[in-house]
Write a protein that holds these residues in place. Sequence first.
Motif, PDB file in Angstrom:
ATOM      1  N   ASP A 258       2.098 -75.364 -55.448  1.00 36.03           N
ATOM      2  CA  ASP A 258       2.032 -74.290 -54.449  1.00 36.03           C
ATOM      3  C   ASP A 258       1.082 -73.143 -54.807  1.00 36.03           C
ATOM      4  N   GLY A 259       0.437 -73.235 -55.967  1.00 37.18           N
ATOM      5  CA  GLY A 259      -0.557 -72.225 -56.346  1.00 37.18           C
ATOM      6  C   GLY A 259       0.018 -71.106 -57.208  1.00 37.18           C
TER       7      GLY A 259
ATOM      8  N   GLY B 290      -0.713 -63.466 -51.942  1.00 34.62           N
ATOM      9  CA  GLY B 290       0.343 -63.792 -50.974  1.00 34.62           C
ATOM     10  C   GLY B 290      -0.197 -64.202 -49.606  1.00 34.62           C
ATOM     11  N   GLU B 291      -1.496 -63.942 -49.374  1.00 40.20           N
ATOM     12  CA  GLU B 291      -2.090 -64.270 -48.064  1.00 40.20           C
ATOM     13  C   GLU B 291      -2.889 -65.555 -48.096  1.00 40.20           C
ATOM     14  N   ILE B 292      -3.567 -65.787 -49.223  1.00 43.10           N
ATOM     15  CA  ILE B 292      -4.287 -67.048 -49.425  1.00 43.10           C
ATOM     16  C   ILE B 292      -3.995 -67.524 -50.845  1.00 43.10           C
ATOM     17  N   GLY B 293      -4.380 -68.784 -51.134  1.00 41.19           N
ATOM     18  CA  GLY B 293      -4.204 -69.302 -52.494  1.00 41.19           C
ATOM     19  C   GLY B 293      -2.763 -69.604 -52.849  1.00 41.19           C
ATOM     20  N   VAL B 294      -1.901 -69.707 -51.847  1.00 38.48           N
ATOM     21  CA  VAL B 294      -0.496 -69.978 -52.116  1.00 38.48           C
ATOM     22  C   VAL B 294       0.121 -70.663 -50.891  1.00 38.48           C
ATOM     23  N   ILE B 295       1.045 -71.585 -51.161  1.00 36.35           N
ATOM     24  CA  ILE B 295       1.810 -72.192 -50.057  1.00 36.35           C
ATOM     25  C   ILE B 295       3.153 -71.488 -50.052  1.00 36.35           C
ATOM     26  N   ALA B 296       3.285 -70.503 -49.212  1.00 35.70           N
ATOM     27  CA  ALA B 296       4.503 -69.686 -49.149  1.00 35.70           C
ATOM     28  C   ALA B 296       4.610 -69.100 -47.751  1.00 35.70           C
ATOM     29  N   PRO B 297       5.828 -68.776 -47.322  1.00 34.67           N
ATOM     30  CA  PRO B 297       5.986 -68.187 -45.989  1.00 34.67           C
ATOM     31  C   PRO B 297       5.143 -66.923 -45.851  1.00 34.67           C
ATOM     32  N   GLY B 298       4.476 -66.804 -44.700  1.00 34.57           N
ATOM     33  CA  GLY B 298       3.669 -65.612 -44.429  1.00 34.57           C
ATOM     34  C   GLY B 298       2.212 -65.746 -44.808  1.00 34.57           C
ATOM     35  N   ALA B 299       1.890 -66.745 -45.654  1.00 34.52           N
ATOM     36  CA  ALA B 299       0.487 -66.935 -46.053  1.00 34.52           C
ATOM     37  C   ALA B 299      -0.274 -67.618 -44.918  1.00 34.52           C
ATOM     38  N   TYR B 300      -1.583 -67.446 -44.907  1.00 36.56           N
ATOM     39  CA  TYR B 300      -2.415 -68.196 -43.958  1.00 36.56           C
ATOM     40  C   TYR B 300      -2.258 -69.688 -44.258  1.00 36.56           C
ATOM     41  N   ALA B 301      -2.270 -70.476 -43.190  1.00 34.74           N
ATOM     42  CA  ALA B 301      -2.084 -71.920 -43.362  1.00 34.74           C
ATOM     43  C   ALA B 301      -3.392 -72.573 -43.780  1.00 34.74           C
TER      44      ALA B 301
END
Length: 438
Positions: A43-44, A395-406
């Motif tokens: 998930d990064g 938290g917005e990019i570079g991660v697979i988590a709720p709220g991040a850009y897809a």
Amino acid sequence: MTRSIAILPIFFILFLASAVAQKSRPAATPEKTIAIRAATLIDGASDQPRHNVLIVVKGNKIASVSDGGQPPAGADVINFPASVTVLPGLIDTHTHIFLQGEDPAEGGCDIQLLKYPSSFRAARATIAARRCLEQGFTTIRDVETEGAGYGDIGIKMAINDAYIPGPRIFASTRAISVTGGYPLEGYNPDIVVPKGAQLGDGPVELRKITREQLENGADWIKVYMTHRSWVDKQGHLVSQPTLTLDEIKAVVDEAHGQQHKVACHSYGGIGMRRALDGGCDSIEHGLDLSDQDIAQMVKQGTWYVPTLGIYYMDWAPENTPDGQRDRTRASAHEVSFKKALKAGVKIAFGTDMGGIPWTEPIANEFGWMVKFGMPPMDAIKAATSRAAELLDMKGEIGVIAPGAYADIVAVHGDPLASIEAFENVDFVMKDGAVFKEK
Ligand SMILES: [Zn+2]
């Protein structure tokens, strides 16, 4: 007087009404829901891969990430088997979409500035942007256009307005150096030739250039703190310093005041000292870091963007000054990278693509990082959550988590077992839209 007072509120109401109408205007297409079942997810951010994860994407954002579970009703479902690893979209923090890695024998960079119309260079930049996305790099920090002015801003606009496919771009526009601090060089002094960066001298002029670049859309300011390098009689790598401490301080002060950051190309020596004392936010290349440099980077939280792979390309013949320089650059870079890694310097993934032909795999750099001792999971983080941190996008990019850009990619194989897996990107989603699906 009375009349104008009566008219004013009407205008105000009309203005408000139009603002509300624009805000509440429904999107052209309803928000799509896509559910991704990942047998293996990196998930990064986590230290370990996760298994049997359900990622739900709504519109351009990740809505939820859960262990197992059922896709929402009406969602498009994508199933990735155990042979595939799902990851956040990758980030290359050092690219040049306007450079094409020209063979020195064919005229190097000079030919691009002297002979090619800007439209030709822009057309090729669109191909470079597409190459990023095809290889799973959904974000780049592009660190100057090499004489193509504000071309990166135009490419970014065209991508954001969906005219052409490409990554999210953090643009640096023209870059900055001083007189004698950047090519083109070596021509008859009586002929004015174009330069690959915007040159200026003195804190006043450099502050003005910084203001100008920011006014015209630069997300980052890129500065060349060293220029030429050579090997001295003792066999040490020496680099020509460019901006003085006063000059770099003016640039950094102006950029920071406007809440922008400064990326500093710096190999080592005096230029590196000035870059660090001047408050550069990231050191690019950093071939020859002294222990003092490393300690200062740790203390100041300066980012390090090594670009290992490019220094193994196109070496001049061994028994020539250039050949010696090329070999010393590569060996110094290896030592610096290993020392920085050990000391805990913040490292982000960067390649110098463009200096490397865009036909080469961007992911080659992962191999160098791992070869020189970086654990594969850390190399992946350097190109995902760590790179996002460098870009102030945690938290917005570079991660697979709720709220991040897809921004989601899938590679064939297990990159933790074999980092070469990044050369087989099966699936790319950017901003919730599937760009590539094998
Ligand atoms: Zn570069």
